[in-house]
Design an enzyme around this catalytic site. Structure first.
Site, mmCIF file in Angstrom:
data_model
loop_
_atom_site.group_PDB
_atom_site.id
_atom_site.type_symbol
_atom_site.label_atom_id
_atom_site.label_comp_id
_atom_site.label_asym_id
_atom_site.label_seq_id
_atom_site.Cartn_x
_atom_site.Cartn_y
_atom_site.Cartn_z
ATOM 1 N N HIS A 176 -3.729 -3.666 4.509
ATOM 2 C CA HIS A 176 -4.397 -2.410 4.853
ATOM 3 C C HIS A 176 -5.539 -2.683 5.816
ATOM 4 O O HIS A 176 -5.694 -1.999 6.826
ATOM 5 C CB HIS A 176 -4.909 -1.724 3.592
ATOM 6 C CG HIS A 176 -5.745 -0.514 3.861
ATOM 7 N ND1 HIS A 176 -5.218 0.664 4.344
ATOM 8 C CD2 HIS A 176 -7.076 -0.307 3.727
ATOM 9 C CE1 HIS A 176 -6.184 1.554 4.489
ATOM 10 N NE2 HIS A 176 -7.328 0.983 4.139
ATOM 11 N N ARG A 231 3.953 -0.585 6.687
ATOM 12 C CA ARG A 231 2.841 -1.442 7.107
ATOM 13 C C ARG A 231 3.181 -2.875 6.737
ATOM 14 O O ARG A 231 3.121 -3.256 5.569
ATOM 15 C CB ARG A 231 1.542 -0.977 6.439
ATOM 16 C CG ARG A 231 0.396 -1.956 6.613
ATOM 17 C CD ARG A 231 -0.945 -1.406 6.207
ATOM 18 N NE ARG A 231 -0.998 -0.791 4.899
ATOM 19 C CZ ARG A 231 -1.132 -1.433 3.739
ATOM 20 N NH1 ARG A 231 -1.151 -2.754 3.707
ATOM 21 N NH2 ARG A 231 -1.217 -0.769 2.596
ATOM 22 N N TYR A 236 -0.307 -5.664 -4.879
ATOM 23 C CA TYR A 236 0.320 -4.391 -5.240
ATOM 24 C C TYR A 236 1.734 -4.206 -4.688
ATOM 25 O O TYR A 236 2.329 -3.144 -4.876
ATOM 26 C CB TYR A 236 -0.559 -3.206 -4.806
ATOM 27 C CG TYR A 236 -0.971 -3.210 -3.345
ATOM 28 C CD1 TYR A 236 -0.135 -2.713 -2.349
ATOM 29 C CD2 TYR A 236 -2.211 -3.697 -2.964
ATOM 30 C CE1 TYR A 236 -0.520 -2.699 -1.021
ATOM 31 C CE2 TYR A 236 -2.616 -3.690 -1.640
ATOM 32 C CZ TYR A 236 -1.770 -3.193 -0.664
ATOM 33 O OH TYR A 236 -2.160 -3.196 0.650
#
Length: 377
Positions: free
Chosen positions: A272, A268, A281
């Protein structure tokens, strides 16, 4: 069928193209027409541009929270091309590319603007409504495939989900029933390395997601999800297996035609959702390592080498896509859906509570007009 190669830290994947878009030694390009090969590129470009515009629309307050797909176009578009037009697709919420292959109208954007009508038209294209609750569509897909088997139909059901869904009980239940009842379902895991902020290594102790299929009595396969030709080849084989009445099922399972689990390994590239901060993160260096395998750039290089694309045709495709997406947005923003429609679909017969809410909203609109819907009453 293909050869094996690797993405960053991901060995033993089925691949056709290397990171530069060249065909790997020993790999076989799927038997697709030149028109189909170019069409897949056009649809991947459409998905990427729609994505970019949707992120901007959210930032401008013109749509709600949106889940970007950048990096996952190849898996979504190519896997859908391997299906028949009347095979069903059950998806999570990020597979806009799969929806686009079936023909996307402005109505799809209505959902992201807050109108449920955007979900209602999908059934006409053999697509289940999108799922926000993680993994809940897997048992539904198994049930639909089981119904197809019982009815003697020839339909296959393709179920898309993310790696995070494999931690849900619905994943186990859906795949377990699919194996026991031997249904024509393909479980397509879009392993994009992160379930929101939880990395793949913290999602499961299994070496791969594909190997989980063995516990349910059918085959699991790993493919480079950023290589459209490899995805098409692997999905095509799974479709043939699901549809084959002469395939040999396990003893006692019943009629042939087996389910499969495909783990499409990808990344990705964006957040998100539009309210996520991926920098919290993951490191940017990691993103750049994966960006080298950008599915659109790799595939464009392959098509250019084959003489199917050049600068002029690429510019024309991008221009056409930009016009199509702009027209979709304009039409969606001109729509005037009825707020009362939200009560029409939850139940065949409205429950007393739903009926009470419907009457309350009708009374509110009668007394204050639709401006009341934008105020805190």
């Amino acid at each position: 069928m293909t050869t094996t190669g690797s993405l960053p830290g991901e060995p033993d994947l089925v691949q056709v193209l290397d990171e530069n878009g060249s065909v790997l030694d020993g790999a076989t390009v799927p038997d697709l027409s030149e028109e189909a090969l170019v069409e897949m590129y056009e649809q991947m470009v459409f998905a990427r541009h729609l994505d970019e515009r949707a992120v901007t629309l959210h930032r401008q307050g013109r749509i709600g929270t949106y889940p970007p797909l950048a990096g996952q176009e190849a898996a979504q578009v190519a896997s859908t091309h391997a299906l028949a037009d009347d095979d069903w697709i059950s998806y999570q919420y990020r597979e806009h590319g799969a929806v686009g292959v079936r023909g996307m109208s402005y109505k799809y954007l209505l959902y992201w603007m807050g109108y449920e009508e955007g979900n209602g038209h999908l059934a006409d294209e053999y697509i289940f409504p999108m799922n926000i609750s993680i993994g809940s569509q897997l048992p539904h897909a198994t049930g639909m495939a089981w119904a197809s088997k019982l009815n003697g139909d020839d339909n296959v059901v393709m179920c898309h989900f993310g790696d995070g869904a494999t931690s849900e009980g619905d994943f186990h239940e859906g795949l377990n029933f699919a194996g026991v009842y031997n249904v024509p379902a393909i479980f397509f895991c879009n392993n994009n390395q992160y379930a929101i902020s939880v990395g793949r290594e913290n999602q499961t102790a299994s070496a791969t997601i594909a190997q989980k299929a063995e516990a349910y009595g059918f085959e699991g396969m790993r493919v480079d999800g950023m290589d459209p030709l490899a995805v098409y080849a692997v999905t095509e084989a799974a479709v043939e297996k699901a549809r084959d009445p002469d395939a040999e099922p396990p003893e006692g399972v019943g009629r042939a035609g087996r389910p499969s689990l495909i783990e499409a390994v990808m990344y990705r590239l964006g957040a998100h959702t539009t309210v996520d901060d991926p920098d919290a993160y993951r490191e940017q260096a990691e993103v750049e390592r994966w960006r080298a395998f950008d599915p659109i750039e790799r595939y464009e290089s392959f098509l250019r080498d084959r003489g199917l694309l050049d600068d002029e045709s690429v510019d024309e495709i991008h221009s056409t896509v930009e016009d199509e997406v702009a027209a979709m947005i304009d039409e969606a923003e001109q729509a005037d859906p009825d707020p009362m429609a939200m009560f029409e679909r939850p139940y065949e017969t409205p429950t007393p509570r739903v009926q009470e809410q419907k009457e309350y909203l009708a009374d509110l609109r009668e007394r204050h007009g639709d401006d009341a819907l934008t105020r805190d009453e």
